[in-house]
Design a protein around this motif. Structure first.
Motif, PDB file in Angstrom:
ATOM      1  N   ASP A   7      42.050  -4.450   1.706  1.00 40.57           N
ATOM      2  CA  ASP A   7      40.692  -4.922   1.443  1.00 40.57           C
ATOM      3  C   ASP A   7      39.728  -4.119   2.305  1.00 40.57           C
ATOM      4  N   THR A  11      38.108  -6.256   6.699  1.00 37.35           N
ATOM      5  CA  THR A  11      39.477  -5.788   6.951  1.00 37.35           C
ATOM      6  C   THR A  11      39.436  -4.349   7.450  1.00 37.35           C
ATOM      7  N   CYS A  38      41.739  -1.971  -2.041  1.00 39.27           N
ATOM      8  CA  CYS A  38      41.830  -3.114  -2.962  1.00 39.27           C
ATOM      9  C   CYS A  38      40.640  -4.016  -2.670  1.00 39.27           C
ATOM     10  N   THR A  39      39.536  -3.781  -3.351  1.00 36.26           N
ATOM     11  CA  THR A  39      38.252  -4.370  -2.980  1.00 36.26           C
ATOM     12  C   THR A  39      37.514  -4.959  -4.176  1.00 36.26           C
ATOM     13  N   ASN A  64      37.483  -6.161  -7.849  1.00 37.85           N
ATOM     14  CA  ASN A  64      38.452  -7.266  -7.780  1.00 37.85           C
ATOM     15  C   ASN A  64      39.579  -7.128  -8.792  1.00 37.85           C
ATOM     16  N   LYS A 190      42.944  -9.016  -7.936  1.00 39.50           N
ATOM     17  CA  LYS A 190      43.546  -8.044  -7.027  1.00 39.50           C
ATOM     18  C   LYS A 190      45.073  -8.088  -7.136  1.00 39.50           C
ATOM     19  N   ALA A 210      50.005  -5.887   2.141  1.00 41.26           N
ATOM     20  CA  ALA A 210      48.584  -6.088   1.859  1.00 41.26           C
ATOM     21  C   ALA A 210      47.928  -6.747   3.057  1.00 41.26           C
ATOM     22  N   GLY A 212      44.151  -8.637   4.052  1.00 42.87           N
ATOM     23  CA  GLY A 212      42.870  -9.139   3.574  1.00 42.87           C
ATOM     24  C   GLY A 212      42.285 -10.129   4.550  1.00 42.87           C
ATOM     25  N   ASP A 217      41.189 -12.401  -1.616  1.00 44.34           N
ATOM     26  CA  ASP A 217      42.363 -11.551  -1.385  1.00 44.34           C
ATOM     27  C   ASP A 217      43.679 -12.285  -1.648  1.00 44.34           C
ATOM     28  N   SER A 233      39.878 -14.509   9.338  1.00 47.23           N
ATOM     29  CA  SER A 233      40.028 -15.133   8.019  1.00 47.23           C
ATOM     30  C   SER A 233      39.801 -16.644   8.080  1.00 47.23           C
TER      31      SER A 233
END
Length: 262
Positions: A7, A11, A38-39, A64, A190, A210, A212, A217, A233
């Motif tokens: 992300d 991130t 991955c945004t 996304n 995602k 991954a 996020g 996410d 988070s």
């Protein structure tokens, strides 16, 4: 080879941008890991520049999961929102006086000019044009819809039902005054995009990671074998996934350095 899905906002990108330690760690990982952005951001401006630096010839996920392309610009996948849901969102935005953007291959369009929209475009380094969104939808494939809200207006802005679309909410440390909601076609997230990329690169999910920091996410975090979340988070993610350090304390760099070849 392995894959690391990253992300951006909260991130890779902290309140002071991308740290030098993060850049260095990513460069060291490149021979053994596919680094995949991955945004929810569009595949242009700052997001595309970061993708090019992370993996100049790599595959990256934007919107996304609604848009997948190579850093070179080659489009690999593009989704489209349902026309009925598009009309629902346009009508609702008119009723609650909310800011709604449509993301298309031809550009980004907003239902109105607003300081929050202008600041969002400035930070992302993209151009957003005020337009009649019904006219935009008639002439272009709408990949994603994007709501820009103040925290106190989230409930009213998102008080509508969608039949064939998915919605995710996120924030950004570089835009602390706003909350954002991203709408993609049903089944597009995602997570679905991460599966698509892993299959495209012929990498088993057992070799995927991954990182996020927001509920948007969660789909990718639930798909990969090794999910991690930033220390900033929300509690819901910290409860469900392994926690890293804070973004502004180089928590991502700390983690990436553990993946480096010994």
């Amino acid at each position: 080879m392995n894959i690391v899905f990253l992300d951006l906002d909260g991130t890779v990108i902290g309140s002071n941008g991308v740290s030098e330690r993060t850049w260095s760690a990513c460069e060291a990982l490149r021979p053994t890991h596919h680094l995949v952005v991955c945004t929810g951001r569009t595949g242009s401006g700052v997001a595309l520049e970061i993708a090019k630096r992370l993996a100049p010839n790599g595959v990256h996920i934007f919107e996304n999961g609604g848009f997948i392309c190579r850093a070179t610009g080659e489009v690999l996948f593009e989704s489209a929102l349902d026309p009925q849901d598009i009309e629902t969102m346009i009508s609702h935005a008119e009723g609650v006086d909310a800011t709604l953007e449509f993301y298309t291959a031809a550009g980004v369009f907003s239902n109105r000019q607003h300081p929050d929209c202008d600041e969002h475009a400035r930070v992302l380094e993209i151009e957003v044009l005020a337009a009649d969104l019904r006219e935009v939808a008639r002439n272009h494939r709408v990949i994603r819809a994007h709501w820009i809200m103040r925290p106190e207006g989230v409930d009213a802005a998102l008080d509508f039902e969608l039949q064939n679309s998915e919605r995710g909410v996120a924030s950004s440390p570089v835009l602390p005054l706003n909350v954002f909601a991203s709408v993609t076609a049903k089944g597009v997230s995602k997570g679905s995009a991460a599966k698509w990329v892993a299959d495209y690169l012929d990498i088993p999910l057992e070799k995927t990671w991954a990182v996020g920091d927001a509920e948007s996410d969660r789909p990718v975090l639930e798909v990969v074998a090794h999910p991690r979340v930033m220390g900033d988070s929300p509690a819901s993610l910290l409860r469900d996934f392994e926690r890293l350090g804070m973004v502004d304390d180089d928590g991502l760099a700390d983690f990436l350095e553990t993946l480096m070849p010994q």
